[in-house]
Design a protein around this motif. Structure first.
Motif, PDB file in Angstrom:
ATOM      1  N   ASN A  18      -4.030  -4.945  21.295  1.00  0.00           N
ATOM      2  CA  ASN A  18      -4.628  -4.828  22.624  1.00  0.00           C
ATOM      3  C   ASN A  18      -5.863  -3.948  22.547  1.00  0.00           C
ATOM      4  O   ASN A  18      -5.885  -2.950  21.822  1.00  0.00           O
ATOM      5  N   ALA A  19      -6.878  -4.300  23.293  1.00  0.00           N
ATOM      6  CA  ALA A  19      -8.090  -3.481  23.364  1.00  0.00           C
ATOM      7  C   ALA A  19      -7.789  -2.233  24.190  1.00  0.00           C
ATOM      8  O   ALA A  19      -7.005  -2.297  25.134  1.00  0.00           O
ATOM      9  N   PRO A  20      -8.395  -1.106  23.861  1.00  0.00           N
ATOM     10  CA  PRO A  20      -8.154   0.107  24.651  1.00  0.00           C
ATOM     11  C   PRO A  20      -8.741  -0.031  26.044  1.00  0.00           C
ATOM     12  O   PRO A  20      -9.726  -0.743  26.258  1.00  0.00           O
ATOM     13  N   GLU A  21      -8.131   0.659  27.005  1.00  0.00           N
ATOM     14  CA  GLU A  21      -8.615   0.599  28.389  1.00  0.00           C
ATOM     15  C   GLU A  21      -9.895   1.408  28.562  1.00  0.00           C
ATOM     16  O   GLU A  21     -10.749   1.060  29.362  1.00  0.00           O
TER      17      GLU A  21
END
Length: 55
Positions: A18-21
């Motif tokens: 998942n890409a970081p927020e």
């Protein structure tokens, strides 16, 4: 041997990325002090050579 293959197959589907927020921040602290001192030293050396009679 069959158990290892089964375990590898079962774990293969569990990986998620998942890409970081928040955005990734890269801080670059560059030290230019050495270059400035070198230039000043070179200029001072040239001044001394050009005006050797006053030193």
């Amino acid at each position: 041997m069959a158990g290892a293959t089964l375990a590898a197959t079962a774990l293969g589907g569990c990986i998620t990325v998942n890409a970081p927020e928040e955005p990734i921040v890269i801080e670059l602290n560059v030290n230019i002090r050495q270059e400035v001192i070198y230039r000043l030293a070179e200029d001072a050396g040239n001044t001394i050579e050009d005006n050797a009679d006053i030193f």
